[in-house]
Design a protein around this motif. Structure first.
Motif, short mmCIF file in Angstrom:
data_model
loop_
_atom_site.label_atom_id
_atom_site.label_comp_id
_atom_site.label_asym_id
_atom_site.label_seq_id
_atom_site.Cartn_x
_atom_site.Cartn_y
_atom_site.Cartn_z
N LEU A 150 34.96 -32.58 -39.04
CA LEU A 150 34.61 -31.30 -39.65
C LEU A 150 35.55 -30.20 -39.15
CD1 LEU A 150 30.72 -31.50 -39.28
CD2 LEU A 150 32.09 -32.02 -41.32
N ASN A 162 43.33 -26.62 -34.78
CA ASN A 162 42.66 -27.68 -35.57
C ASN A 162 42.25 -28.87 -34.70
OD1 ASN A 162 43.40 -25.87 -37.52
ND2 ASN A 162 44.84 -27.22 -38.57
N TYR A 165 38.18 -27.12 -47.12
CA TYR A 165 37.31 -26.09 -46.54
C TYR A 165 36.24 -26.68 -45.63
CZ TYR A 165 39.42 -23.14 -50.12
OH TYR A 165 40.32 -22.44 -50.91
N ILE A 166 36.04 -28.00 -45.69
CA ILE A 166 34.93 -28.63 -44.98
C ILE A 166 35.41 -29.62 -43.92
CG2 ILE A 166 32.82 -30.01 -45.24
CD1 ILE A 166 32.85 -29.12 -48.24
N ILE A 192 34.86 -27.07 -39.58
CA ILE A 192 34.05 -25.86 -39.38
C ILE A 192 34.09 -25.37 -37.95
CG2 ILE A 192 32.50 -26.31 -41.32
CD1 ILE A 192 30.48 -27.44 -39.33
N TRP A 193 34.22 -26.27 -36.97
CA TRP A 193 34.25 -25.84 -35.57
C TRP A 193 35.47 -24.97 -35.29
CZ3 TRP A 193 29.59 -26.91 -35.12
CH2 TRP A 193 29.05 -28.15 -35.51
N LYS A 224 37.06 -23.16 -37.44
CA LYS A 224 36.89 -21.88 -38.12
C LYS A 224 35.89 -21.00 -37.38
CE LYS A 224 38.44 -23.39 -42.64
NZ LYS A 224 38.19 -23.46 -44.10
N LEU A 225 34.87 -21.61 -36.78
CA LEU A 225 33.88 -20.85 -36.03
C LEU A 225 34.44 -20.29 -34.72
CD1 LEU A 225 30.61 -22.97 -36.40
CD2 LEU A 225 30.97 -20.64 -37.22
#
Length: 312
Positions: free
Chosen positions: A213, A208, A186-187, A215-216, A218-219
């Protein structure tokens, strides 16, 4: 130790420290591949990865003085001056990782930069040596993505050391032997996430993009989870005609040259062939990744609807 990592030779020191670690892990994966008959490695493929890594490293050395000069130009005009606390280092890591995400995103969505980056993706194998399969020409422009960080007050040497540490981690996620990393999925960018990134399946293309990370992705909507019902197929489509060093290095550049030489093209079309998305064509006969994925998901949606009707 601080001077060793953060001085002018910090970048080379990080790589020098990582070499024996890489060698040990690669040897372990090779032994596992042989014992389990997984066939994760191919001698010619490994040789190509080493060849590209050496070319990239050589160009990196040639460009070092100029690249750092540009970054220090912006650093000397910096907006902020930071104390070198733990928060400085954490922020430097996070913002450098984001800068890499932007660099990587552009590499996939602009054809000239894809022509550089494609060398990292053309292998049909996915193992730790794939992480060394470098975009050879990237040192010519990579520093431009990190220069804004210098303008924000981050020391260029610190930026590049943090980037190098991230690259070391980014090499380790090129493996099929680690299936899941638990809650870290998740991270962090994990081997599972990065297998998706290296796939040529339509569902997985241009996904991906992060290095450390996740998170980018996912953002900004570029995340895709590895789907057990869609086995990853590695490489590029269409395949390169051969694995000769010159073919691997100049494959997409030759295709670009062929496209821009077409007679009767407008100047804007020639520019689009260089910088627009891979797959773009002036006559509308080509398809970009987004168009392929739009068709793919529409087809999948229709198939689900048909199955639901049959089961109703």
């Amino acid at each position: 130790m601080v001077d060793y990592l953060l001085g002018e030779n910090g970048l080379e020191n990080v790589y020098a420290w990582s070499i024996p670690v890489h060698a040990a892990i690669i040897l372990a994966e090779m032994i596992y591949s042989h014992v389990s008959e997984a066939k994760l490695y191919n001698g010619k493929d490994v040789a190509t990865s080493v060849y590209l890594a050496l070319l990239n490293f050589g160009l990196d050395l040639v460009m070092k003085a100029f690249a750092m000069g540009v970054m220090f130009f912006f650093y000397n005009m910096r907006l902020f001056t930071w104390d070198f606390t733990i928060w400085y280092w954490l922020l430097c890591f996070v913002i450098t990782d984001f800068a890499y995400y932007v660099l990587h995103y552009v590499d996939h969505h602009s054809r000239a930069f894809w022509a550089v980056h494609i060398t990292h993706h053309n292998s049909e194998y996915f193992n730790l040596t794939t992480g060394f399969r470098s975009p050879v020409l990237q040192p010519l422009y990579r520093y431009l993505y990190f220069s804004p960080l210098a303008f924000l007050g981050f020391d260029p040497w610190h930026i590049m050391v943090v980037y190098a540490i991230g690259q070391v981690y980014g090499t380790w996620v090129h493996t099929q032997t680690v299936k899941s990393m638990g809650f870290l999925e998740y991270i962090l960018v994990t081997p599972s996430h990065h297998r998706v990134h290296h796939a040529c399946n339509i569902k997985y293309l241009d996904r991906n993009m992060g290095m450390c990370l996740i998170i980018w992705d996912k953002l900004f909507g570029t995340f895709e989870k590895e789907d057990p019902t869609v086995p990853v197929k590695y490489g590029i489509y269409p395949k390169m005609p051969d694995n000769r060093p010159d073919t691997v290095l100049f494959y997409e550049w030759r295709k670009i040259w062929k496209d821009i030489k077409q007679p009767g093209l407008k100047f804007s079309d020639r520019i689009n062939y260089i910088f627009n998305s891979p797959g773009w064509r002036h006559d509308g006969t080509g398809k970009t990744v987004r168009q392929y994925q739009k068709d793919y998901f529409q087809r999948k949606s229709r198939q689900r609807q048909d199955r639901q009707k049959k089961s109703a």
